[in-house]
Design a protein around this motif. Sequence first.
Motif, PDB file in Angstrom:
ATOM      1  N   MET A 109       0.827  -1.201   0.000  1.00  0.00           N
ATOM      2  CA  MET A 109       0.000   0.000   0.000  1.00  0.00           C
ATOM      3  C   MET A 109       0.866   1.258   0.000  1.00  0.00           C
ATOM      4  SD  MET A 109      -3.147   1.037   2.541  1.00  0.00           S
ATOM      5  CE  MET A 109      -4.041  -0.447   2.015  1.00  0.00           C
ATOM      6  N   ALA A 110       1.923   1.274   0.808  1.00  0.00           N
ATOM      7  CA  ALA A 110       2.823   2.422   0.839  1.00  0.00           C
ATOM      8  C   ALA A 110       3.516   2.592  -0.506  1.00  0.00           C
ATOM      9  CB  ALA A 110       3.845   2.263   1.956  1.00  0.00           C
ATOM     10  N   PHE A 111       3.918   1.480  -1.096  1.00  0.00           N
ATOM     11  CA  PHE A 111       4.545   1.540  -2.420  1.00  0.00           C
ATOM     12  C   PHE A 111       3.582   2.158  -3.432  1.00  0.00           C
ATOM     13  CE2 PHE A 111       4.957  -0.316  -6.639  1.00  0.00           C
ATOM     14  CZ  PHE A 111       6.292  -0.058  -6.946  1.00  0.00           C
ATOM     15  N   ASN A 112       2.317   1.758  -3.403  1.00  0.00           N
ATOM     16  CA  ASN A 112       1.332   2.286  -4.344  1.00  0.00           C
ATOM     17  C   ASN A 112       1.156   3.793  -4.189  1.00  0.00           C
ATOM     18  OD1 ASN A 112       0.914  -0.274  -5.347  1.00  0.00           O
ATOM     19  ND2 ASN A 112      -0.924  -0.658  -4.118  1.00  0.00           N
ATOM     20  N   VAL A 113       1.174   4.262  -2.944  1.00  0.00           N
ATOM     21  CA  VAL A 113       1.023   5.696  -2.693  1.00  0.00           C
ATOM     22  C   VAL A 113       2.196   6.467  -3.284  1.00  0.00           C
ATOM     23  CG1 VAL A 113       0.955   7.477  -0.896  1.00  0.00           C
ATOM     24  CG2 VAL A 113      -0.394   5.380  -0.631  1.00  0.00           C
ATOM     25  N   ILE A 114       3.400   5.990  -3.069  1.00  0.00           N
ATOM     26  CA  ILE A 114       4.594   6.661  -3.594  1.00  0.00           C
ATOM     27  C   ILE A 114       4.652   6.562  -5.113  1.00  0.00           C
ATOM     28  CG2 ILE A 114       7.122   6.651  -3.593  1.00  0.00           C
ATOM     29  CD1 ILE A 114       5.929   7.682  -1.033  1.00  0.00           C
ATOM     30  N   LEU A 115       4.150   5.457  -5.646  1.00  0.00           N
ATOM     31  CA  LEU A 115       4.233   5.223  -7.097  1.00  0.00           C
ATOM     32  C   LEU A 115       3.422   6.242  -7.892  1.00  0.00           C
ATOM     33  CD1 LEU A 115       5.296   3.294  -9.331  1.00  0.00           C
ATOM     34  CD2 LEU A 115       3.137   2.030  -9.098  1.00  0.00           C
ATOM     35  N   VAL A 116       2.317   6.707  -7.350  1.00  0.00           N
ATOM     36  CA  VAL A 116       1.429   7.618  -8.090  1.00  0.00           C
ATOM     37  C   VAL A 116       2.157   8.888  -8.537  1.00  0.00           C
ATOM     38  CG1 VAL A 116      -0.635   9.056  -7.966  1.00  0.00           C
ATOM     39  CG2 VAL A 116      -0.694   6.705  -7.122  1.00  0.00           C
ATOM     40  N   PRO A 117       2.807   9.655  -7.636  1.00  0.00           N
ATOM     41  CA  PRO A 117       3.517  10.849  -8.107  1.00  0.00           C
ATOM     42  C   PRO A 117       4.718  10.516  -8.992  1.00  0.00           C
ATOM     43  CG  PRO A 117       3.931  10.488  -5.765  1.00  0.00           C
ATOM     44  CD  PRO A 117       2.831   9.562  -6.159  1.00  0.00           C
ATOM     45  N   VAL A 118       5.350   9.382  -8.738  1.00  0.00           N
ATOM     46  CA  VAL A 118       6.496   8.986  -9.577  1.00  0.00           C
ATOM     47  C   VAL A 118       6.036   8.767 -11.016  1.00  0.00           C
ATOM     48  CG1 VAL A 118       8.184   7.164 -10.019  1.00  0.00           C
ATOM     49  CG2 VAL A 118       7.819   7.985  -7.689  1.00  0.00           C
ATOM     50  N   MET A 119       4.957   8.021 -11.191  1.00  0.00           N
ATOM     51  CA  MET A 119       4.474   7.761 -12.539  1.00  0.00           C
ATOM     52  C   MET A 119       3.814   8.989 -13.157  1.00  0.00           C
ATOM     53  SD  MET A 119       5.763   4.908 -12.779  1.00  0.00           S
ATOM     54  CE  MET A 119       5.345   4.640 -14.498  1.00  0.00           C
ATOM     55  N   ALA A 120       3.285   9.882 -12.315  1.00  0.00           N
ATOM     56  CA  ALA A 120       2.755  11.141 -12.829  1.00  0.00           C
ATOM     57  C   ALA A 120       3.881  11.969 -13.456  1.00  0.00           C
ATOM     58  CB  ALA A 120       2.072  11.923 -11.714  1.00  0.00           C
ATOM     59  N   TYR A 121       5.050  11.926 -12.816  1.00  0.00           N
ATOM     60  CA  TYR A 121       6.226  12.635 -13.355  1.00  0.00           C
ATOM     61  C   TYR A 121       6.592  12.081 -14.734  1.00  0.00           C
ATOM     62  CZ  TYR A 121      11.182  13.722 -13.996  1.00  0.00           C
ATOM     63  OH  TYR A 121      12.386  14.121 -14.521  1.00  0.00           O
ATOM     64  N   PHE A 122       6.668  10.754 -14.855  1.00  0.00           N
ATOM     65  CA  PHE A 122       7.022  10.159 -16.141  1.00  0.00           C
ATOM     66  C   PHE A 122       5.903  10.341 -17.168  1.00  0.00           C
ATOM     67  CE2 PHE A 122       9.930   7.610 -13.412  1.00  0.00           C
ATOM     68  CZ  PHE A 122      11.105   8.004 -14.017  1.00  0.00           C
ATOM     69  N   PHE A 123       4.673  10.363 -16.704  1.00  0.00           N
ATOM     70  CA  PHE A 123       3.530  10.614 -17.594  1.00  0.00           C
ATOM     71  C   PHE A 123       3.673  11.987 -18.257  1.00  0.00           C
ATOM     72  CE2 PHE A 123      -0.702  12.476 -18.232  1.00  0.00           C
ATOM     73  CZ  PHE A 123      -1.306  11.515 -19.023  1.00  0.00           C
ATOM     74  N   VAL A 124       4.114  12.977 -17.492  1.00  0.00           N
ATOM     75  CA  VAL A 124       4.288  14.332 -18.024  1.00  0.00           C
ATOM     76  C   VAL A 124       5.532  14.429 -18.890  1.00  0.00           C
ATOM     77  CG1 VAL A 124       4.711  16.742 -17.404  1.00  0.00           C
ATOM     78  CG2 VAL A 124       3.024  15.391 -16.133  1.00  0.00           C
ATOM     79  N   ARG A 125       6.622  13.815 -18.446  1.00  0.00           N
ATOM     80  CA  ARG A 125       7.911  13.991 -19.125  1.00  0.00           C
ATOM     81  C   ARG A 125       8.079  13.117 -20.360  1.00  0.00           C
ATOM     82  NH1 ARG A 125      12.186  16.251 -16.405  1.00  0.00           N
ATOM     83  NH2 ARG A 125      13.191  15.987 -18.446  1.00  0.00           N
ATOM     84  N   ARG A 126       7.530  11.923 -20.344  1.00  0.00           N
ATOM     85  CA  ARG A 126       7.759  10.963 -21.430  1.00  0.00           C
ATOM     86  C   ARG A 126       6.677  11.101 -22.502  1.00  0.00           C
ATOM     87  NH1 ARG A 126      12.539   7.746 -21.914  1.00  0.00           N
ATOM     88  NH2 ARG A 126      13.701   8.402 -20.065  1.00  0.00           N
ATOM     89  N   THR A 127       6.811  12.106 -23.342  1.00  0.00           N
ATOM     90  CA  THR A 127       5.780  12.367 -24.356  1.00  0.00           C
ATOM     91  C   THR A 127       5.701  11.253 -25.390  1.00  0.00           C
ATOM     92  OG1 THR A 127       7.376  13.692 -25.603  1.00  0.00           O
ATOM     93  CG2 THR A 127       5.937  14.866 -24.078  1.00  0.00           C
TER      94      THR A 127
END
Length: 304
Positions: free
Chosen positions: A23-41
Motif C-alpha cells: 500500500m505504501a509503495f502504491n502511494v509513492i508510485l502515483v507521483p512517480v508515474m505522474a512525473y514520467f507521464f508528463v515527461r515521457r511524451t
Amino acid sequence: MKEAGALRGIKFLVAIYDFFGRMAFNVILVPVMAYFFVRRTSARRASRNYLLRVKRRYPKSLPNRPINWLIFCHFLAFGQSLLDKYIAWSKTRTDIAMEPDEEKMLFELVSSGKGCRVIGSHFGNLEYSRGISGRHPELVINVLLYDQHSENFAALIEGAKSESRMNLIQVTDIDIALALKLKEKVQRGEWVVIAGDRIPVGEGKRVSRARFFGDQAEFPIGPYVLANLLHCPVYLMHCFLDQSDYVVRVEHFEENLKLDRKNRQQAYDNATQKFASALEKQVARRPLQWFNFYDFWDEKDKQA
C-alpha cells in the motif's frame, strides 16, 4: 529508448515496499508515474495509439473513461509490474494458477524430459513463470534477454535473484555460436525462452510484418529462426495479473517448426502472424498489461 529512472530511485521504491508494504509503495508510485507521464511524451503518445486501437477492436475490454486517464493507468500498471518482477525474482512462487488442461500439458512436457522453445512477450509478467522451475527442480529454463537499455533494472534483478534453475543469457544477436550452445541445452532437456514482440537493437531489418490490433506491425523473426535451428517443440507462454493474482497460459505452437528454404520469408510471415494473433487474443483480456511504450505500428511514417 534510454532507460527512465536512476538505480537509486528504483532501489528506494523497492525499499518502501520491503519496509512498509504494497500500500505504501502504491502511494509513492502515483507521483512517480505522474512525473514520467508528463515527461515521457513519446511513451504517452505510444500508449494512446495502442489503447485507442484496443478500444476500437475490443470496446468492452477497457473502462469507459477518458483516454488520458487510461494512459495514466497504463503507466501505473507498468510501475506495478516492475515491483512484481522484483518480487518474482526474490521469492520463487510455486502456486501458479493455470487452466487444468494446460497444466496437464505442462506436466507431461516436463515429465517427458524433452527440451523445448518457449516464446513469451512483454505482456503481463513472464517472470512469475519461474514458479515452474520451483515446482520442477529438475527443469532448467534459459531466458534470452536483450536488456541493453534497462541496465539499472537488470542490476536490481541480479541482486534480488534467488536460487533457481533459471539461467539468464544476455544477447545482442542470435548467431551460429549461440544457436549451437542453445541446441546443446535443448538436447539435454532444457527450455529456451525468448520474447516474440520486440525487435532487438541491431536487428531492424530482420523482421516480419503481421496484423496486430487492426494494422500491420513489425515483429522479430529471431524466435522462428531459432526454432528452425533447434528442431524441438515450440510453445507460447503468457503470464498476467488476473484480478489479484498471476495466471499462466500455455499454448502449443508448433511440434517442429521447419522453414522452407525456397520461401523462407513467407514461412516467417506465417509464423509471425500466428504468434501475433495468439498474443492479441490474450492481451485483449488485460490490455493495460502490455508494455511496449514505443511507436509499435510506426505511426510517425504515416503522419509524415
